[in-house]
Design an enzyme around this catalytic site. Structure first.
Site, mmCIF file in Angstrom:
data_model
loop_
_atom_site.group_PDB
_atom_site.id
_atom_site.type_symbol
_atom_site.label_atom_id
_atom_site.label_comp_id
_atom_site.label_asym_id
_atom_site.label_seq_id
_atom_site.Cartn_x
_atom_site.Cartn_y
_atom_site.Cartn_z
ATOM 1 N N THR A 79 43.998 15.769 14.860
ATOM 2 C CA THR A 79 43.928 16.193 13.460
ATOM 3 C C THR A 79 42.439 16.258 13.163
ATOM 4 O OG1 THR A 79 46.027 15.311 12.623
ATOM 5 C CG2 THR A 79 44.234 15.236 11.102
ATOM 6 N N ARG A 97 58.892 19.992 10.875
ATOM 7 C CA ARG A 97 58.414 18.601 10.792
ATOM 8 C C ARG A 97 57.095 18.557 10.017
ATOM 9 N NH1 ARG A 97 53.507 15.841 12.505
ATOM 10 N NH2 ARG A 97 54.025 13.676 12.875
ATOM 11 N N GLY A 146 46.816 10.259 13.732
ATOM 12 C CA GLY A 146 47.683 9.441 14.576
ATOM 13 C C GLY A 146 49.116 9.896 14.427
HETATM 14 N N1 ASP Z 1 48.744 12.694 11.950
HETATM 15 C C1 ASP Z 1 49.082 13.991 12.463
HETATM 16 C C2 ASP Z 1 50.545 14.253 12.248
HETATM 17 O O1 ASP Z 1 51.343 13.382 12.483
HETATM 18 C C3 ASP Z 1 48.773 14.152 13.912
HETATM 19 C C4 ASP Z 1 47.555 13.439 14.403
HETATM 20 O O2 ASP Z 1 46.698 13.044 13.650
HETATM 21 O O3 ASP Z 1 47.426 13.253 15.592
HETATM 22 O O4 ASP Z 1 50.883 15.338 11.871
#
Ligand code: ASP
Length: 301
Positions: free
Chosen positions: A168, A196, A219
């Site tokens: 992200t 999603r 995350g």
């Molecule tokens: N937090 C983001 C999500 O779940 C993905 C990520 O930050 O790795 O969409």
């Protein structure tokens, strides 16, 4: 892993900008072309920092930094986003302005070049906080934001990747007036089901800013939503009198990911529990970027 800038003790506020390009555990434990990642983080920091350093609001800096990272195909946001289980890109983004507590977000975006700017337009021009899918994209058209064909976001690199990684991008800024802002943008999690939505556009989960702290997370979004991570950092500071670094570290304990947070007093933290988190800081004319955990300690030590 943590930093706390000295409180200046005078009325002059030193603007500060933090960015992240996602936390994760790269396949094989190594990153292809680390210099390119450092350079992209640096470009994002410079794009945002020159704004706050020149007296612009924190929100302008956070948005500019995230736009720069969205444009870079190395990170999971905008072009270069991960693909859903059906091989498409679906993006989410959010902004929050600490001083006013105004917020805007979009989710399930397939053809808006800069989702972070759509989030800002929703915040500033609509009566709503969160728009999704076709309604959000129609709003982008009405707001005259730049569009791109859905295929433009899909890179060869992503087409050939099949592991369930994530990432992200985000930025948090403190401006010269002591105001804070946060911005986050993502393509979600590789192989996610169509439709999603993760933590990024959920205010208080992946993104938060108030008069005390601005937070942007990365995350496994489902975990971050259930723990209301970004708001929890603020709650620990406001209600438990925790320092910002202590609040940030305690909040992400046991979670798969990391966050960046800056406080109105100039304190900040960038903790993560993964092997790496792409991240950087610009303040007082200095720009630093890091990927792995030990580098940051070395740079400070
Ligand atoms: N937090 C983001 C999500 O779940 C993905 C990520 O930050 O790795 O969409």
């Amino acid at each position: 892993m943590l930093h706390v800038t000295a409180s200046p003790g005078v009325s002059t506020i030193t603007p500060l900008l933090l960015v992240h390009g996602g936390a994760g555990n790269p396949f094989g434990g190594h990153v292809e072309d680390e210099p390119a990642h450092h350079a992209a983080l640096r470009d994002a920091l410079l794009a945002g920092y020159e704004l706050v350093a020149g007296g612009s609001p924190a929100l302008d800096a956070a948005e500019a930094a995230v736009r720069s990272l969205e444009e870079c195909a190395l990170f999971n946001a905008g072009r270069g986003s991960v693909l859903t289980s059906e091989g498409r890109v679906e993006m989410d983004a959010a902004v929050m302005d600490g001083a006013s507590r105004e917020a805007g977000a979009c989710a399930g975006i397939t053809r808006v070049r800069h989702p972070v700017s759509l989030a800002r337009a929703i915040m500033e021009k609509s009566p709503h906080v969160l728009l999704v899918g076709a309604g959000a994209e129609n709003y982008a058209i009405d707001a005259a934001l730049e569009l791109a064909e859905p295929d433009w976001f899909v890179t060869e690199r992503e087409r050939s990747r099949h592991s369930a990684e994530h990432g992200t991008v985000g930025a948090v800024a403190l401006d010269a007036d002591g105001f804070l802002a946060a911005a986050t943008s993502t393509g979600g999690v590789r192989g996610q089901l169509p439709g999603r939505v993760g933590d990024t556009p959920v205010m208080g989960a992946g993104t938060w800013a108030d008069e005390h702290v601005a937070v942007s997370c990365t995350g496994t979004g489902e975990q971050f939503i259930r723990a209301a991570v970004a708001h929890e950092v603020s709650a620990r500071i406001r209600h438990a009198n925790a320092s910002l670094p202590a609040a940030a570290v305690a909040t992400i304990a046991g979670l798969d990911g990391g966050l960046i947070a800056v406080g109105s007093d100039g304190s900040f933290a960038m903790p993560f529990n993964t092997a790496l988190m792409y991240r950087g800081r610009a303040a007082g004319g200095s720009v630093q970027t890091w990927i792995w955990s030990e580098e940051e300690e070395k740079s400070d030590g």
